[in-house]
Scaffold this motif. Structure first.
Motif, PDB file in Angstrom:
ATOM      1  N   GLU A   1     -11.543   7.164 -52.487  1.00 38.08           N
ATOM      2  CA  GLU A   1     -12.923   7.039 -52.034  1.00 38.08           C
ATOM      3  C   GLU A   1     -13.654   8.370 -52.128  1.00 38.08           C
ATOM      4  N   ALA A   2     -12.963   9.449 -51.772  1.00 35.46           N
ATOM      5  CA  ALA A   2     -13.600  10.768 -51.800  1.00 35.46           C
ATOM      6  C   ALA A   2     -13.995  11.153 -53.221  1.00 35.46           C
ATOM      7  N   PHE A   3     -13.161  10.807 -54.199  1.00 36.13           N
ATOM      8  CA  PHE A   3     -13.475  11.127 -55.592  1.00 36.13           C
ATOM      9  C   PHE A   3     -14.666  10.313 -56.069  1.00 36.13           C
ATOM     10  N   ALA A   4     -14.684   9.019 -55.784  1.00 36.07           N
ATOM     11  CA  ALA A   4     -15.811   8.168 -56.183  1.00 36.07           C
ATOM     12  C   ALA A   4     -17.105   8.635 -55.532  1.00 36.07           C
ATOM     13  N   ALA A   5     -17.029   8.965 -54.237  1.00 37.53           N
ATOM     14  CA  ALA A   5     -18.221   9.435 -53.529  1.00 37.53           C
ATOM     15  C   ALA A   5     -18.724  10.748 -54.120  1.00 37.53           C
ATOM     16  N   ASP A   6     -17.809  11.596 -54.546  1.00 34.67           N
ATOM     17  CA  ASP A   6     -18.179  12.874 -55.140  1.00 34.67           C
ATOM     18  C   ASP A   6     -18.905  12.663 -56.471  1.00 34.67           C
ATOM     19  N   VAL A   7     -18.450  11.699 -57.267  1.00 33.62           N
ATOM     20  CA  VAL A   7     -19.151  11.377 -58.518  1.00 33.62           C
ATOM     21  C   VAL A   7     -20.576  10.937 -58.221  1.00 33.62           C
ATOM     22  N   LEU A   8     -20.706  10.029 -57.261  1.00 36.99           N
ATOM     23  CA  LEU A   8     -22.024   9.484 -56.926  1.00 36.99           C
ATOM     24  C   LEU A   8     -22.950  10.541 -56.348  1.00 36.99           C
ATOM     25  N   ALA A   9     -22.378  11.552 -55.695  1.00 33.99           N
ATOM     26  CA  ALA A   9     -23.190  12.620 -55.116  1.00 33.99           C
ATOM     27  C   ALA A   9     -23.761  13.550 -56.170  1.00 33.99           C
ATOM     28  N   GLY A  10     -23.122  13.605 -57.341  1.00 34.30           N
ATOM     29  CA  GLY A  10     -23.645  14.403 -58.447  1.00 34.30           C
ATOM     30  C   GLY A  10     -23.068  15.794 -58.518  1.00 34.30           C
ATOM     31  N   GLY A  11     -23.374  16.460 -59.631  1.00 33.19           N
ATOM     32  CA  GLY A  11     -22.840  17.790 -59.892  1.00 33.19           C
ATOM     33  C   GLY A  11     -23.903  18.862 -59.770  1.00 33.19           C
ATOM     34  N   ASP A  12     -23.718  19.942 -60.501  1.00 35.38           N
ATOM     35  CA  ASP A  12     -24.592  21.104 -60.449  1.00 35.38           C
ATOM     36  C   ASP A  12     -25.747  20.930 -61.436  1.00 35.38           C
ATOM     37  N   ALA A  13     -26.936  20.661 -60.898  1.00 32.40           N
ATOM     38  CA  ALA A  13     -28.092  20.449 -61.762  1.00 32.40           C
ATOM     39  C   ALA A  13     -28.480  21.724 -62.500  1.00 32.40           C
TER      40      ALA A  13
END
Length: 386
Positions: free
Chosen positions: A292-304
Motif C-alpha cells: 500500500e505504501a508503494f502504491a500511495a507513493d506512486v499516486l503522490a507523485g515525484g519531483d516536479a
C-alpha cells in the motif's frame, strides 16, 4: 490475404508484407502491434489459472459519436473503462476484439515498477540498494552506482539517445538487440551485453532522463533477486494475482532476456486490471499484491523540479515521474503509463476510473498527441463516472 483495420479504415496486407523491418511503422503498425508474437519471439506470461470473474461489459458508448470521434483522433484501436472496478465502457476499432493481445510499448515499464515495489515491500530490495552490487556485470556500466530509486524515477544519468526513428540512436540499437529490428553485424549479442556497454554521463539523482534501458536494468535486478527469468517473475508475482482473464506475452531476445521496457502484450480488459490494482492501493480481492505504501507513493507523485523542461510538463504543468509512472499533478491526482504510438493506462483516483487504451498512431510521440490523448482520457472519465 490478411486483413487489418484501423479506426475508420480497412487495409489489406499480403502475407509477409508486415515484417521485422516495418511492423512498428505506419501503416503496418495497425497490424503489427496486435500481432507482435508472429514477428518477434515471445514468452508466455501465464495467468496460471483462469479467473472466474468475467467482466461485466457495457457497449452503451460504442456508438457515442463524441467518444468515437475522440478515439479516432488518437488512432485508438481499443478502449476499456472501469468505474469502481466495474466495466462501464468498451470500444474496439475494426480488427480488434476483447481477446486481442496488443503490445503495450512503454506502458510495460509501469508493470516493471510494480514488481520492484513488491520486492521492496518484501524486504528483498531497498530503494537505496545500488544496482551494481546486485548485478555485478553492471558495476562498470552507467547503472553500476545508481540506486533502485534513481532507476525507478528515471534519474540515472546515462549516455543514451532515445530519439525514435533515428537508426543511429541507442534506442534503435537496443531494438535490434531485442529482436525488434534486423540486426547489424556489430550489435551486442543480447540485452544483457547491451546494458553493460552503456556509460554514465554524470551524477545520478539529477534531472529526469527518460531512458528505456533503465527499465531493463531494473528487470535484470528482478532476475538477480528472484532467481527467475523476468517473464516468470511477472507471471508469479503480478499477472497471475490480478485475476486476469488471459495469458499475456512479452518479447524475448536471443539471450532469453524479456524486453521489460516495451515488449509486454495483453488484452485491453486485462490491462485495465493493472490500473485498478494501483487505484485500489495494491489490493486485489482483499490481498495486498503491491505494498500500500508503494502504491500511495506512486499516486503522490515525484519531483516536479526534476521533470522541468520535459515534453511531459509541456502538457501537464507541474507533472512528474515516479516509479515508472507519469504523474500529472492535476486536481484529480491522475497517474498513467504511456507508450509510443498511443498506448495508455490512465488512473483517476478522484473519479475512481481507469481507462485502458491501445493505439496505432503514425507518430511515435508528440506534444500534440499527448494533448489529444489527455482530452480523450478526461472525456472518457467524465462520461463514464456519472
Amino acid at each position: 490475404m490478411s486483413t487489418t483495420h484501423g479506426p475508420g479504415l480497412e487495409r489489406e496486407f499480403a502475407p509477409g508484407e508486415v515484417n521485422l523491418s516495418n511492423w512498428q511503422d505506419p501503416p503496418w503498425n495497425t497490424w503489427g502491434l496486435s500481432h507482435t508474437s508472429e514477428i518477434v519471439p515471445t514468452a508466455v506470461v501465464s495467468r496460471l489459472a483462469r479467473s472466474d470473474d468475467v467482466a461485466e461489459t457495457s457497449l452503451a458508448c460504442a456508438d457515442d459519436p463524441t467518444w468515437v470521434e475522440l478515439a479516432e483522433a488518437t488512432a485508438a484501436r481499443s478502449l476499456v473503462v472501469l468505474h469502481r472496478g466495474r466495466t462501464v465502457g468498451e470500444w474496439y476499432g475494426a480488427g480488434m476484439c476483447p481477446t486481442t493481445r496488443h503490445t503495450l510499448m512503454s506502458v510495460s515499464k509501469s508493470l516493471c515498477g510494480l514488481v520492484i515495489g513488491q520486492l521492496i515491500g518484501q524486504g528483498l530490495l531497498r530503494e537505496d540498494s545500488v544496482i551494481g552490487e546486485i548485478v555485478p556485470r553492471l558495476k562498470k556500466s552507467a547503472f553500476g552506482e545508481a540506486t533502485i530509486r534513481n532507476a525507478l524515477d528515471m534519474r540515472v544519468a546515462v549516455e543514451y539517445d532515445e530519439t525514435y526513428h533515428d537508426p543511429a540512436a541507442h534506442v534503435a540499437q537496443q531494438d535490434r538487440v531485442a529482436g525488434w529490428r534486423p540486426r547489424l553485424p556489430d550489435d551486442p549479442a543480447d540485452t544483457y551485453e547491451f546494458l553493460t556497454t552503456l556509460r554514465a554521463s554524470g551524477p545520478h539523482g539529477g534531472p529526469l532522463q527518460y531512458c528505456s534501458a533503465t527499465t531493463d536494468a531494473l528487470a535484470w535486478v528482478i532476475e538477480a533477486v528472484t532467481g527467475q527469468r523476468y517473464h516468470e517473475a511477472l507471471s508469479t508475482r503480478l499477472w497471475s494475482r490480478l485475476r486476469t482473464q488471459d495469458d499475456a506475452g512479452i518479447t524475448v531476445d536471443p539471450g532469453g532476456f524479456a524486453f521489460a521496457n516495451g515488449g509486454f502484450a495483453c488484452t485491453t480488459r486485462d490491462l485495465a486490471r493493472v490500473g485498478q490494482l494501483l487505484l485500489d492501493r495494491g489490493v486485489v480481492d482483499g490481498h495486498q499484491v503491491v505494498p500500500e505504501a508503494f502504491a500511495a507513493d506512486v499516486l503522490a507523485g515525484g519531483d516536479a523540479v526534476a521533470a522541468a523542461g520535459s515534453h511531459f510538463q509541456a502538457v501537464h504543468e507541474g507533472g512528474s515521474y515516479r516509479s515508472q509512472w507519469w504523474v500529472t499533478g492535476d486536481d484529480h491526482g491522475v497517474v498513467y503509463g504511456a507508450g509510443i504510438h498511443g498506448q495508455y493506462l490512465w488512473v483517476d483516483p478522484e473519479a475512481e476510473v481507469v481507462v485502458a487504451k491501445f493505439g496505432a498512431h503514425p507518430e511515435a510521440v508528440s506534444a500534440e498527441a499527448l494533448r489529444q490523448n489527455a482530452a480523450l482520457m478526461r472525456w472518457s472519465v467524465a462520461r463514464h463516472s456519472r
